[in-house]
Motif scaffolding. Structure first.
Motif, PDB file in Angstrom:
ATOM      1  N   VAL A 159       4.829   0.284   5.537  1.00 44.94           N
ATOM      2  CA  VAL A 159       4.850  -0.967   4.769  1.00 44.94           C
ATOM      3  C   VAL A 159       5.836  -0.834   3.617  1.00 44.94           C
ATOM      4  CG1 VAL A 159       3.503  -2.462   3.225  1.00 44.94           C
ATOM      5  CG2 VAL A 159       2.516  -1.700   5.404  1.00 44.94           C
ATOM      6  N   THR A 160       5.748   0.258   2.907  1.00 45.76           N
ATOM      7  CA  THR A 160       6.634   0.497   1.766  1.00 45.76           C
ATOM      8  C   THR A 160       8.090   0.628   2.211  1.00 45.76           C
ATOM      9  OG1 THR A 160       4.824   1.618   0.630  1.00 45.76           O
ATOM     10  CG2 THR A 160       7.028   2.023  -0.217  1.00 45.76           C
ATOM     11  N   GLY A 161       8.306   1.236   3.366  1.00 44.28           N
ATOM     12  CA  GLY A 161       9.660   1.458   3.852  1.00 44.28           C
ATOM     13  C   GLY A 161      10.254   0.334   4.682  1.00 44.28           C
ATOM     14  N   ALA A 162       9.497  -0.731   4.885  1.00 43.24           N
ATOM     15  CA  ALA A 162      10.017  -1.870   5.647  1.00 43.24           C
ATOM     16  C   ALA A 162      11.229  -2.451   4.917  1.00 43.24           C
ATOM     17  CB  ALA A 162       8.926  -2.921   5.822  1.00 43.24           C
ATOM     18  N   PRO A 163      12.157  -3.019   5.660  1.00 41.85           N
ATOM     19  CA  PRO A 163      13.333  -3.619   4.995  1.00 41.85           C
ATOM     20  C   PRO A 163      12.914  -4.616   3.921  1.00 41.85           C
ATOM     21  CG  PRO A 163      13.617  -3.609   7.381  1.00 41.85           C
ATOM     22  CD  PRO A 163      12.199  -3.173   7.107  1.00 41.85           C
ATOM     23  N   ARG A 164      13.647  -4.656   2.834  1.00 40.88           N
ATOM     24  CA  ARG A 164      13.330  -5.548   1.713  1.00 40.88           C
ATOM     25  C   ARG A 164      13.355  -7.012   2.142  1.00 40.88           C
ATOM     26  NH1 ARG A 164      10.369  -3.317  -1.531  1.00 40.88           N
ATOM     27  NH2 ARG A 164      10.819  -4.798  -3.180  1.00 40.88           N
ATOM     28  N   THR A 165      14.081  -7.311   3.214  1.00 43.04           N
ATOM     29  CA  THR A 165      14.166  -8.687   3.703  1.00 43.04           C
ATOM     30  C   THR A 165      12.959  -9.086   4.547  1.00 43.04           C
ATOM     31  OG1 THR A 165      15.447  -7.893   5.600  1.00 43.04           O
ATOM     32  CG2 THR A 165      16.690  -8.691   3.680  1.00 43.04           C
ATOM     33  N   SER A 166      12.079  -8.131   4.857  1.00 41.44           N
ATOM     34  CA  SER A 166      10.894  -8.426   5.668  1.00 41.44           C
ATOM     35  C   SER A 166       9.944  -9.337   4.914  1.00 41.44           C
ATOM     36  CB  SER A 166      10.136  -7.141   6.023  1.00 41.44           C
ATOM     37  OG  SER A 166      10.901  -6.314   6.851  1.00 41.44           O
ATOM     38  N   SER A 167       9.327 -10.249   5.639  1.00 39.69           N
ATOM     39  CA  SER A 167       8.254 -11.060   5.047  1.00 39.69           C
ATOM     40  C   SER A 167       7.053 -10.155   4.808  1.00 39.69           C
ATOM     41  CB  SER A 167       7.862 -12.180   6.019  1.00 39.69           C
ATOM     42  OG  SER A 167       7.272 -11.626   7.190  1.00 39.69           O
ATOM     43  N   ALA A 168       6.061 -10.680   4.127  1.00 41.61           N
ATOM     44  CA  ALA A 168       4.842  -9.894   3.885  1.00 41.61           C
ATOM     45  C   ALA A 168       4.215  -9.478   5.209  1.00 41.61           C
ATOM     46  CB  ALA A 168       3.856 -10.700   3.049  1.00 41.61           C
ATOM     47  N   ALA A 224       6.253  -6.776   6.949  1.00 30.96           N
ATOM     48  CA  ALA A 224       6.022  -5.429   6.424  1.00 30.96           C
ATOM     49  C   ALA A 224       4.694  -4.884   6.932  1.00 30.96           C
ATOM     50  CB  ALA A 224       6.049  -5.447   4.890  1.00 30.96           C
ATOM     51  N   VAL A 225       3.678  -5.750   6.993  1.00 34.14           N
ATOM     52  CA  VAL A 225       2.384  -5.330   7.539  1.00 34.14           C
ATOM     53  C   VAL A 225       2.543  -4.945   9.004  1.00 34.14           C
ATOM     54  CG1 VAL A 225       0.044  -6.089   8.123  1.00 34.14           C
ATOM     55  CG2 VAL A 225       1.023  -6.658   5.893  1.00 34.14           C
ATOM     56  N   ALA A 226       3.306  -5.728   9.758  1.00 38.42           N
ATOM     57  CA  ALA A 226       3.542  -5.409  11.174  1.00 38.42           C
ATOM     58  C   ALA A 226       4.204  -4.040  11.319  1.00 38.42           C
ATOM     59  CB  ALA A 226       4.393  -6.496  11.831  1.00 38.42           C
ATOM     60  N   ALA A 227       5.117  -3.720  10.428  1.00 28.87           N
ATOM     61  CA  ALA A 227       5.752  -2.395  10.467  1.00 28.87           C
ATOM     62  C   ALA A 227       4.709  -1.295  10.259  1.00 28.87           C
ATOM     63  CB  ALA A 227       6.849  -2.299   9.408  1.00 28.87           C
ATOM     64  N   GLY A 228       3.785  -1.540   9.338  1.00 23.78           N
ATOM     65  CA  GLY A 228       2.711  -0.576   9.102  1.00 23.78           C
ATOM     66  C   GLY A 228       1.807  -0.424  10.312  1.00 23.78           C
ATOM     67  N   LEU A 229       1.482  -1.529  10.946  1.00 22.50           N
ATOM     68  CA  LEU A 229       0.614  -1.482  12.120  1.00 22.50           C
ATOM     69  C   LEU A 229       1.304  -0.817  13.306  1.00 22.50           C
ATOM     70  CD1 LEU A 229      -1.047  -4.993  11.802  1.00 22.50           C
ATOM     71  CD2 LEU A 229      -1.923  -2.777  11.017  1.00 22.50           C
ATOM     72  N   GLU A 230       2.621  -1.004  13.421  1.00 20.53           N
ATOM     73  CA  GLU A 230       3.383  -0.296  14.457  1.00 20.53           C
ATOM     74  C   GLU A 230       3.298   1.211  14.241  1.00 20.53           C
ATOM     75  OE1 GLU A 230       7.390  -1.721  14.449  1.00 20.53           O
ATOM     76  OE2 GLU A 230       6.790  -3.742  15.060  1.00 20.53           O
ATOM     77  N   ALA A 231       3.350   1.624  12.992  1.00 20.79           N
ATOM     78  CA  ALA A 231       3.221   3.051  12.678  1.00 20.79           C
ATOM     79  C   ALA A 231       1.846   3.561  13.086  1.00 20.79           C
ATOM     80  CB  ALA A 231       3.473   3.294  11.191  1.00 20.79           C
ATOM     81  N   ALA A 232       0.821   2.758  12.854  1.00 21.28           N
ATOM     82  CA  ALA A 232      -0.533   3.139  13.282  1.00 21.28           C
ATOM     83  C   ALA A 232      -0.579   3.259  14.801  1.00 21.28           C
ATOM     84  CB  ALA A 232      -1.553   2.109  12.801  1.00 21.28           C
ATOM     85  N   ARG A 240      -7.014  -3.265   1.550  1.00 23.73           N
ATOM     86  CA  ARG A 240      -6.811  -3.274   0.095  1.00 23.73           C
ATOM     87  C   ARG A 240      -5.563  -2.494  -0.297  1.00 23.73           C
ATOM     88  NH1 ARG A 240      -7.394   0.243  -3.416  1.00 23.73           N
ATOM     89  NH2 ARG A 240      -8.639   1.665  -2.174  1.00 23.73           N
ATOM     90  N   THR A 241      -5.373  -1.327   0.305  1.00 20.48           N
ATOM     91  CA  THR A 241      -4.206  -0.515  -0.053  1.00 20.48           C
ATOM     92  C   THR A 241      -2.919  -1.113   0.506  1.00 20.48           C
ATOM     93  OG1 THR A 241      -4.606   0.986   1.807  1.00 20.48           O
ATOM     94  CG2 THR A 241      -5.531   1.621  -0.321  1.00 20.48           C
ATOM     95  N   VAL A 242      -2.989  -1.759   1.663  1.00 16.23           N
ATOM     96  CA  VAL A 242      -1.803  -2.445   2.199  1.00 16.23           C
ATOM     97  C   VAL A 242      -1.430  -3.604   1.278  1.00 16.23           C
ATOM     98  CG1 VAL A 242      -0.958  -3.893   4.094  1.00 16.23           C
ATOM     99  CG2 VAL A 242      -2.097  -1.726   4.599  1.00 16.23           C
ATOM    100  N   ALA A 243      -2.421  -4.361   0.829  1.00 17.35           N
ATOM    101  CA  ALA A 243      -2.150  -5.465  -0.099  1.00 17.35           C
ATOM    102  C   ALA A 243      -1.489  -4.944  -1.376  1.00 17.35           C
ATOM    103  CB  ALA A 243      -3.433  -6.218  -0.424  1.00 17.35           C
ATOM    104  N   GLU A 244      -1.969  -3.825  -1.881  1.00 16.36           N
ATOM    105  CA  GLU A 244      -1.367  -3.244  -3.079  1.00 16.36           C
ATOM    106  C   GLU A 244       0.077  -2.819  -2.816  1.00 16.36           C
ATOM    107  OE1 GLU A 244      -0.696  -2.416  -6.816  1.00 16.36           O
ATOM    108  OE2 GLU A 244      -2.541  -3.373  -6.117  1.00 16.36           O
ATOM    109  N   ALA A 245       0.329  -2.253  -1.650  1.00 19.43           N
ATOM    110  CA  ALA A 245       1.705  -1.876  -1.297  1.00 19.43           C
ATOM    111  C   ALA A 245       2.598  -3.115  -1.227  1.00 19.43           C
ATOM    112  CB  ALA A 245       1.719  -1.122   0.036  1.00 19.43           C
ATOM    113  N   LEU A 246       2.066  -4.200  -0.714  1.00 16.73           N
ATOM    114  CA  LEU A 246       2.841  -5.445  -0.676  1.00 16.73           C
ATOM    115  C   LEU A 246       3.127  -5.957  -2.088  1.00 16.73           C
ATOM    116  CD1 LEU A 246       1.069  -7.295   2.274  1.00 16.73           C
ATOM    117  CD2 LEU A 246       3.368  -6.283   2.299  1.00 16.73           C
ATOM    118  N   ARG A 247       2.147  -5.851  -2.967  1.00 12.78           N
ATOM    119  CA  ARG A 247       2.355  -6.283  -4.359  1.00 12.78           C
ATOM    120  C   ARG A 247       3.476  -5.480  -5.016  1.00 12.78           C
ATOM    121  NH1 ARG A 247      -3.266  -5.891  -4.111  1.00 12.78           N
ATOM    122  NH2 ARG A 247      -4.148  -7.930  -3.671  1.00 12.78           N
TER     123      ARG A 247
END
Length: 189
Positions: A70-79, A82-90, A127-134
């Motif tokens: 999530v943190t490393g997703a491209p800056r141009t990614s929507s919220a 970025a979550v999808a990138a995190g879920l792909e990693a999972a 909760r932690t993903v939301a914080e990473a998005l913030r």
């Protein structure tokens, strides 16, 4: 007793899953798990606080993997992107563990206390993903909604994935669930 054989932690996890399936979670003791793994109770407690921890030991690794993506997703990614990138990693972490994940989920589903702990784990992940998005500059409410929606999509995809044999790739199932979510809200103003 082969207590000095390598991978004590892995052997304990494997023994616990087998015993939970055979006897049920409540009827399995720490001693049963240790004996099945060819280890001692003392060795068990070096790795786990209790017999529930065997089922939830990977939560920290999964959370770290998701947050890094999530943190490393491209800056141009929507919220949600970025979550999808995190879920792909999972998905990448879980893909080769289908049998173990299926067995683990069966044990959790059979025990209300474990279902509750699984829900707490997923809520903590959201909760932690939301914080990473913030920290990426996503507004608070949007971050919370994207994280919660992403975890909901993950749960739906994961349930479908463990129910299939041979297992398909998990990442496309996650994207399908996210697409279903988009369709479900497409006419909302």
């Amino acid at each position: 007793m082969g207590r000095w054989e390598p991978d004590a932690r892995g052997r304990l996890e494997q023994a616990a899953l087998v015993l939970y399936a055979e006897r049920g979670f409540d009827q399995t003791t720490v001693e049963d798990i240790a004996v099945r793994a060819g280890l001692t109770k003392r060795t068990f407690f070096r790795h786990y606080a209790d017999k529930r921890d065997v089922l939830f030991a990977g939560a920290g690794v999964l959370q770290e993997r998701v947050l890094d993506a999530v943190t490393g997703a491209p800056r141009t990614s929507s919220a949600i992107g970025a979550v999808a990138a995190g879920l792909e990693a999972a998905a990448g972490l879980l893909q080769d563990r289908h049998e173990e994940a299926s067995a683990r989920q069966a044990v959790i589903e059979a025990n209300p206390e474990l279902r509750e702990r699984e829900l707490v784990k997923l809520a903590d992940l959201a909760r932690t993903v939301a914080e990473a998005l913030r920290t990426r500059g996503v507004p608070d409410r949007t971050a919370t909604l994207a994280a919660e929606a992403g975890i909901a999509a993950f749960k739906v995809a994961f349930t479908g994935w463990i129910g299939q044999s041979p297992p398909p790739d998990l990442a496309p199932l996650i994207h399908e669930a996210l697409d279903d979510l988009k369709s479900a809200v497409s006419d909302v103003r």
